[in-house]
Design a protein around this motif. Structure first.
Motif, PDB file in Angstrom:
ATOM      1  N   GLN A 238       0.838  -1.200   0.000  1.00 25.20           N
ATOM      2  CA  GLN A 238       0.000   0.000   0.000  1.00 25.20           C
ATOM      3  C   GLN A 238       0.869   1.244   0.000  1.00 25.20           C
ATOM      4  O   GLN A 238       1.924   1.291   0.643  1.00 25.20           O
ATOM      5  CB  GLN A 238      -0.913   0.003   1.238  1.00 25.20           C
ATOM      6  N   ALA A 239       0.377   2.260  -0.730  1.00 24.84           N
ATOM      7  CA  ALA A 239       1.109   3.523  -0.772  1.00 24.84           C
ATOM      8  C   ALA A 239       0.987   4.242   0.561  1.00 24.84           C
ATOM      9  O   ALA A 239      -0.054   4.189   1.220  1.00 24.84           O
ATOM     10  CB  ALA A 239       0.556   4.412  -1.888  1.00 24.84           C
TER      11      ALA A 239
ATOM     12  N   GLY B 253       1.479   8.083   1.998  1.00 18.90           N
ATOM     13  CA  GLY B 253       1.781   9.498   1.790  1.00 18.90           C
ATOM     14  C   GLY B 253       2.316  10.057   3.083  1.00 18.90           C
ATOM     15  O   GLY B 253       3.347   9.625   3.589  1.00 18.90           O
ATOM     16  N   GLY B 254       1.580  10.987   3.663  1.00 21.32           N
ATOM     17  CA  GLY B 254       2.017  11.557   4.941  1.00 21.32           C
ATOM     18  C   GLY B 254       1.645  10.698   6.128  1.00 21.32           C
ATOM     19  O   GLY B 254       2.056  10.968   7.258  1.00 21.32           O
ATOM     20  N   GLY B 255       0.844   9.685   5.887  1.00 22.05           N
ATOM     21  CA  GLY B 255       0.498   8.766   6.969  1.00 22.05           C
ATOM     22  C   GLY B 255      -0.526   9.307   7.951  1.00 22.05           C
ATOM     23  O   GLY B 255      -0.816   8.665   8.964  1.00 22.05           O
ATOM     24  N   GLN B 256      -1.105  10.439   7.680  1.00 25.33           N
ATOM     25  CA  GLN B 256      -1.984  11.056   8.675  1.00 25.33           C
ATOM     26  C   GLN B 256      -3.346  10.383   8.756  1.00 25.33           C
ATOM     27  O   GLN B 256      -4.064  10.538   9.729  1.00 25.33           O
ATOM     28  CB  GLN B 256      -2.135  12.554   8.403  1.00 25.33           C
ATOM     29  N   THR B 257      -3.682   9.633   7.746  1.00 24.52           N
ATOM     30  CA  THR B 257      -4.881   8.792   7.819  1.00 24.52           C
ATOM     31  C   THR B 257      -4.479   7.337   7.991  1.00 24.52           C
ATOM     32  O   THR B 257      -5.041   6.618   8.813  1.00 24.52           O
ATOM     33  CB  THR B 257      -5.710   8.955   6.521  1.00 24.52           C
ATOM     34  N   LEU B 258      -3.474   6.945   7.239  1.00 29.98           N
ATOM     35  CA  LEU B 258      -3.119   5.527   7.214  1.00 29.98           C
ATOM     36  C   LEU B 258      -2.491   5.056   8.529  1.00 29.98           C
ATOM     37  O   LEU B 258      -2.822   3.973   9.023  1.00 29.98           O
ATOM     38  CB  LEU B 258      -2.176   5.259   6.034  1.00 29.98           C
TER      39      LEU B 258
ATOM     40  N   HIS C 113       0.498  19.676   2.976  1.00 28.70           N
ATOM     41  CA  HIS C 113      -0.463  20.760   3.145  1.00 28.70           C
ATOM     42  C   HIS C 113       0.266  22.056   3.515  1.00 28.70           C
ATOM     43  O   HIS C 113      -0.109  23.141   3.069  1.00 28.70           O
ATOM     44  CB  HIS C 113      -1.480  20.440   4.251  1.00 28.70           C
TER      45      HIS C 113
ATOM     46  N   THR D  60      -0.340  14.857   2.807  1.00 29.30           N
ATOM     47  CA  THR D  60      -0.087  15.264   1.422  1.00 29.30           C
ATOM     48  C   THR D  60      -1.389  15.415   0.648  1.00 29.30           C
ATOM     49  O   THR D  60      -2.392  14.777   0.963  1.00 29.30           O
ATOM     50  CB  THR D  60       0.786  14.215   0.703  1.00 29.30           C
TER      51      THR D  60
ATOM     52  N   CYS E 122     -11.102  18.451   2.930  1.00 31.57           N
ATOM     53  CA  CYS E 122     -11.140  19.767   2.297  1.00 31.57           C
ATOM     54  C   CYS E 122     -10.656  19.745   0.837  1.00 31.57           C
ATOM     55  O   CYS E 122     -11.266  20.364  -0.034  1.00 31.57           O
ATOM     56  CB  CYS E 122     -10.283  20.732   3.098  1.00 31.57           C
TER      57      CYS E 122
ATOM     58  N   VAL F  83      -1.378   8.821  -7.371  1.00 27.20           N
ATOM     59  CA  VAL F  83      -1.635  10.222  -7.731  1.00 27.20           C
ATOM     60  C   VAL F  83      -0.283  10.923  -7.720  1.00 27.20           C
ATOM     61  O   VAL F  83       0.305  11.143  -6.663  1.00 27.20           O
ATOM     62  CB  VAL F  83      -2.596  10.898  -6.737  1.00 27.20           C
TER      63      VAL F  83
ATOM     64  N   LYS G 130     -15.390  26.788   5.568  1.00 28.10           N
ATOM     65  CA  LYS G 130     -15.383  25.507   6.275  1.00 28.10           C
ATOM     66  C   LYS G 130     -16.074  25.707   7.609  1.00 28.10           C
ATOM     67  O   LYS G 130     -15.598  26.463   8.448  1.00 28.10           O
ATOM     68  CB  LYS G 130     -13.925  25.074   6.486  1.00 28.10           C
TER      69      LYS G 130
END
Ligand SMILES: Cc1cc2nc3c(=O)[nH]c(=O)nc-3n(C[C@H](O)[C@H](O)[C@H](O)COP(=O)(O)OP(=O)(O)OC[C@H]3O[C@@H](n4cnc5c(N)ncnc54)[C@H](O)[C@@H]3O)c2cc1C
Lengths: 262, 790
Positions: free
Chosen positions: A25-26, A28-33, A74, A105, A118, A157, A172
């Motif tokens: 799995q890719a 990115g910034g890991g903030q969700t994963l 971000h 990211t 967002c 992406v 927001k």
């Protein structure tokens, strides 16, 4: 967290190759994963970190369009687009907290397509093109519902091509706990019309509000949408807001975005 | 006249040096040689029968050392409630056993039914996932009124979900009913005091150790009261003799009540340590904390206020349902009763109060004391209904309160709810509040808000609360199973510096700074030469710990008493050194001198003499200079305050912003005004959090929907205004040697009704006929109320 291997390729080609492994799995910034892994809700055998790929970093400006690397944080977007696309910079500067902004990211956010995130709103409202290792996907085709996108397994992406509108604004209204968007509305005015993207509100994820787009294309003023109503059908119901409340907020936030657009 | 670092000085907190530089030592920072990890298997259903737990596969997994289930603890005791409360009819409360690990049934999501001990946490987690568990799920008991009406019981063996049905003051029931029936005006309000998750910054952590050579157990744990924890484990749960168990609470990162209580995890790590001969550590993660730390509040109340034609209060009557969750936590029975019902006369001369409170078992996490513990619930009900009454009868809310205030010349005042307030001056607090809040400028600020399309409201509140729990004889009569004194040992070292061992535990309060200020002031020496020792039962005298704003009023008083004993003995030694009668020796500013002469010795010289007793009257005075005092308070202390706030409400979105907040409190004598201000700030933050954002929601199946920070909102800096905090209007506590009252909870008690009153005022100013909105007043709730009122 379950045990996993990690690879840190420096080219898109190497990353694509590394992602061919089953259960790779890719990252990115890991903030969700990473929180997902910590909760043991996912068990990839291998993470392929994308942040070391130079081609996926940074922002280029070719006239009317920004090209933002998929691994751009971000925080970088918030600073580097402040002059070129202030509404985008403002949006990026209000995602999460400093730690989230310095790691998370744009590619990760768009790949994840959280219904309250967002970036999907700005991408859809701007009529962005999502660029992957294999193809280019128009935002209108890319977002396919909550946590669902047009991406195939292992597709990365690599960049986002973001047309810069004449005027734009993101409103927001934060969910009190997570401070994601309870309802977020991005309004973008182009020479050939207005695009309005709504996040946070719908069970189907980010979407356009076409009635408002038509009204605003004819008359770009907050008053132009006064007569419109937003249906509560299929809007999100949770602790923080009923469908009716969200429907109401979509209209209020759209009006405010139009009034504040610059 | 305060010394630089004596009583009344705004001394900077010495503990902050380590806290702010990352040198605090919290339980999880402690790494023992050969330590292993405990991981708990927790129920994912709210109510279920444990049919079977097959541990075979899990036990064979890498790193697994042992597996415990409820079966292993059937022969040991349960974790008791600290207070026996009787129902109105005299029946004792229902007290189902709370086992170390669930046995037979699981009763809330998060209820632990097994524990794996493994070399590492991750191996333990793997093994927990490999447990083969068959739990038959039953319908969950969640809503309190349904719980009382139904026959689905949280504890089958007691055959009811009602723990008790309490009346206070039962003898006044009929008279209160009469007063309400005949009253000129009665205001009735139904409200919810919302359940809160404590969310201490440091999650719980417990480390058990057993020495097979000596038979000694050691528990390092996140506790606000290590002696109480030891007592509970020794006398009730595991039966380990107290002399064989040391409980150490090192640096603790906040408690707010949730770390008063003994939890099963503490007993488990001790039992596991003995079985394995290894140090066993468990550290809660945030998800476990949400599910298992004792929650706070959760009352559903109907309150009535009866008034005569002049606006005099005739009676308050309440009917409250208090959620105790699935098991009785240690203070869960006293918090909604004696810490709540006894405050239901508030600041007022009202002659009659009657409180009926039903405590209800549900399939939710246990509920217990949380910052304020019962008093916020009392103040909230009172101050909301008074505000509503003022509106109904067309009176100014401040003026109506003032009319009914106890006046300064009425102290000591026996309140209609059974307490004797020793001192106070509520009008002075209100005067000061009106002044420092610039109430006069409100109209202009409202006009300005309105010009921006926002509604502005002004809310006011007066509170009195009871701190410094509590006289042991009194609480004994009321059902407490413990005494509530505290203790201090003042040890003067040979070279003249001091170690002061205290029973109170500091987990953010600043004891390490304030207690030395007191001793320094009394001895006339430098506070820097005095250190506090706390949190270790092998080092400190038996004290009851820190909660209920008691540390200063009770333990601080013990420090004073012990220091007085030190001075008395030192005076005798000095008299010998000065060849004078003790009665002729004065002690001032660290020097003993003979009246009317210039002969003197310093405190340090006397200390040295006590430890090197050459030329010493050994037959008359023991060597050494160390004294212990136990202090049992004569009464509660009664801090009070007048608060106000101004809110702006966005009528389009329902978003509430607290724009100004003023807290004027009477804390009696203030030892360190900076620390007191900090305590008020923290309390205000929590109170505003409760009023606006903190929402604990279980669904009908007993799943906690707000089980992480994604859904449970904590107040953040940008939710909070700048505070005006004032404690200039103090009246001295008459019965403790410091004249101090207690400031730890005031902010959390005074602010929620203030904020709600302000929001209602804003609604009314916007022409909305809204008389109440339940907390938390989230944008969605406020918008919905406005929408429904249209
Ligand atoms: C406390 C907190 C607050 C937040 N607040 C907000 C907010 O207000 N608004 C908001 O929009 N978001 C918010 N976020 C989410 C944040 O923006 C995340 O950074 C983002 O959603 C995911 O990006 P990431 O780079 O961290 O992706 P990761 O967590 O690394 O990955 C997320 C998913 O995308 C995949 N992925 C990552 N990069 C790529 C790529 N280039 N191509 C294909 N797939 C990829 C991963 O495999 C994974 O499935 C918040 C997060 C946190 C923790």
């Amino acid at each position: 967290m379950y045990a996993f291997d990690i690879e840190r390729p420096t080219s898109v080609a190497d990353a694509v190759a590394a992602l061919k492994d089953e259960d790779a799995q890719a990252l990115g910034g890991g903030q969700t994963l990473i929180p997902t892994l910590k909760q043991r809700l996912a068990a990839p055998s291998k993470l392929v970190s994308l942040t070391g790929i130079a081609d996926m970093q940074g922002i280029a400006n070719d006239g009317d369009t920004l090209r933002i690397g998929g691994a751009t944080t971000h925080a970088t977007v918030a600073v580097d687009t402040a002059d070129t696309y202030p509404a985008l910079a403002d949006l990026a500067s209000h995602i999460g907290d400093p730690a989230v902004r310095n790691r998370g990211t744009i590619g990760g956010s768009l790949a994840n397509n959280d219904p309250s995130a967002c970036y999907p709103a700005v991408a859809l409202a701007s009529g962005a093109t999502i660029i992957t290792n294999t193809r280019e996907i128009a935002a209108d085709d890319y977002f396919q519902g909550m946590f669902t996108t047009a991406l195939e397994d292992g597709e990365i992406v690599t960049a986002i091509s973001m047309p810069v509108p004449e005027k734009a604004n993101y409103q927001k209204f934060v969910q009190p706990a997570s401070r994601f968007a309870l309802v977020g509305v991005f309004v973008a005015k182009f020479a050939d019309g207005v695009r309005v993207a709504v996040t946070g509100a719908s069970n189907e994820g980010v979407h356009r509000w076409t009635e408002a787009e038509d009204a605003l294309s004819a008359d770009f003023s907050a008053g132009a949408i006064a007569g419109l109503t937003v249906s509560a059908d299929n809007l999100i119901a949770d602790l923080h807001g009923s469908p009716e409340y969200r429907a109401h907020l979509v209209k209020v936030m759209t009006g405010r975005a139009v009034a504040a657009a610059s | 006249m305060p010394k630089d670092d004596g009583i009344g000085a705004a001394t900077v907190r010495r503990e902050d040096v380590r806290f702010l530089t990352g040198r605090g030592r919290y339980s999880d920072d402690i790494k023992a040689f050969g330590e292993c990890a405990a991981v708990f298997a927790r129920s994912t259903v709210a109510n279920g029968t444990i049919k079977s737990i097959n541990t075979e596969a899990a036990a064979a997994m890498p790193g697994v050392l042992a597996i415990f289930t409820g079966e292993d603890f059937v022969d040991v005791g349960g974790n008791p409630a600290g207070w026996l409360v009787n129902s109105r009819d005299g029946e004792p409360m229902k007290e189902p056993k709370r086992p170390v690990l669930a046995h037979g049934k699981v009763r809330h999501v998060g209820d632990a039914y097994a524990a794996v001990i493994a070399e590492t946490v991750e191996q333990g987690r793997d093994a927990v996932e490999a447990l083969e568990v068959d739990i038959e799920e039953h319908a969950a008991v969640i809503n309190m009124k349904d719980a009382l009406a139904g026959t689905n019981y949280v504890h089958d063996e007691i055959g009811t979900n009602q723990c008790f049905d309490w009346g206070w003051i039962e003898d006044n029931r009929a008279a209160t009913d009469e007063a309400i029936k005949g009253a000129h005006h009665v205001t009735t309000l139904e409200l919810v005091n919302n359940r809160l998750v404590p969310n201490a910054m440091e999650p719980r952590c417990s480390i058990g150790d057993y020495n097979h050579g000596t038979g000694d157990y050691t528990l390092q744990t996140t506790s606000q009261n290590p002696h109480l924890t030891r007592l509970l484990i020794s006398a009730f749960v595991l039966g380990i003799p107290e002399n064989k168990l040391t409980v150490i609470a090192p640096d603790v990162g906040g408690g707010f009540g949730s770390k008063i209580y003994h939890y099963g995890e503490e007993a488990l790590v001790l039992a596991a340590a003995k079985k394995l001969g290894r140090t066993v550590k468990w550290t809660s993660d945030r998800s476990e904390a949400f599910l298992t730390d004792a929650h706070g509040r959760d009352h559903v109340t109907k309150i009535e206020l009866a008034l005569d034609e002049k606006g005099n209060f005739l009676a308050f009557r309440t009917e409250t349902y208090a959620n105790v969750g699935a098991y009785l936590s240690n203070f869960s029975t006293v918090t909604p009763t004696f810490l709540h019902g006894t405050l239901m006369a508030g600041n007022y001369t009202v002659p009659l109060v009657y409180v009926n409170l039903k405590a209800v078992f549900t399939n939710t996490a246990p509920v217990d004391a949380y910052r304020g513990a019962g008093r916020p619930e009392a103040t909230f009900s009172l101050e909301r209904v008074i505000d509503m009454a003022a509106r109904e009868i067309g009176r100014d809310p401040i003026e109506l309160r003032r009319q009914n205030f106890i006046k300064p010349d009425q102290y000591p005042f026996a309140s209609a709810a059974g307490l004797e307030y020793d001192s106070g001056n509520y009008d002075a607090l209100m005067d000061q509040m009106e002044k420092v809040s610039d109430k006069a400028g409100f109209a202009a600020r409202r006009a300005e808000s309105e010009s921006k399309g926002l509604l502005r409201g002004f809310g006011v509140n007066a509170y009195v609360e009871a701190c410094g729990i509590a006289p042991s004889n009194l609480v004994g009569i009321l059902g407490s199973r413990v005494g509530l004194y505290d203790a201090a040992t003042v040890r003067v070292n040979a070279t003249g510096n001091l170690s002061v061992m205290v029973g109170a535990h500091s987990h953010g309060q600043g004891h390490e700074t304030v207690f030395p200020q007191i001793v320094a002031d009394m001895l006339g020496i430098d506070a820097a030469s005095i250190d506090i020792v706390h949190g270790d039962t092998s080092k400190i005298p038996f004290g009851m710990g820190t909660y209920g704003s008691r540390s200063l009023a009770v333990c601080g008083s013990a420090v004073v008493r012990a220091t007085e004993k030190v001075i008395a003995k030192a005076t005798k030694i000095a008299a010998h050194m000065l060849e004078a009668e003790a009665g002729d020796v004065d002690f001032n500013d660290g020097t003993f001198s003979v009246k009317g002469t210039n002969r003197s010795v310093s405190f340090g010289e006397v200390a040295l003499k006590a430890y090197i007793p050459h030329d010493y009257p050994i037959d008359l005075i023991e060597p050494g200079l160390e004294e212990t005092a136990f202090y049992d308070p004569a009464n509660f202390t009664y801090p009070s305050g007048a608060y106000c706030c101004e809110v702006e409400v966005d009528p389009e979105t329902g978003k509430v912003r607290v724009d100004r907040m003023t807290a004027v409190d009477d804390f009696g004598n203030v030892m360190n005004p900076m620390i007191v201000t900090g305590q008020v700030h923290g309390g205000l933050g929590q109170g505003i959090g409760q009023a606006l954002v903190e929402q604990t929601t279980y669904d009908d199946d007993g799943q906690l929907l707000s089980a992480s920070y994604m859904d449970y909102a904590m107040p953040r800096a940008d939710d909070l205004p700048f505070y005006v905090v004032d404690h200039s209007q103090s009246t001295v506590c008459t019965h403790n040697p410091l004249g101090a009252k207690g400031c730890g909870e005031a902010g959390a008690i005074g602010s929620p009704p203030t904020v709600v009153n302000a929001v209602i005022d804003a609604m009314q100013s916007g022409g909305k006929n809204i008389t109440h909105i339940d907390m938390p007043m989230t944008p969605h709730r406020v918008w919905t109320a406005m929408n429904n009122a249209q």
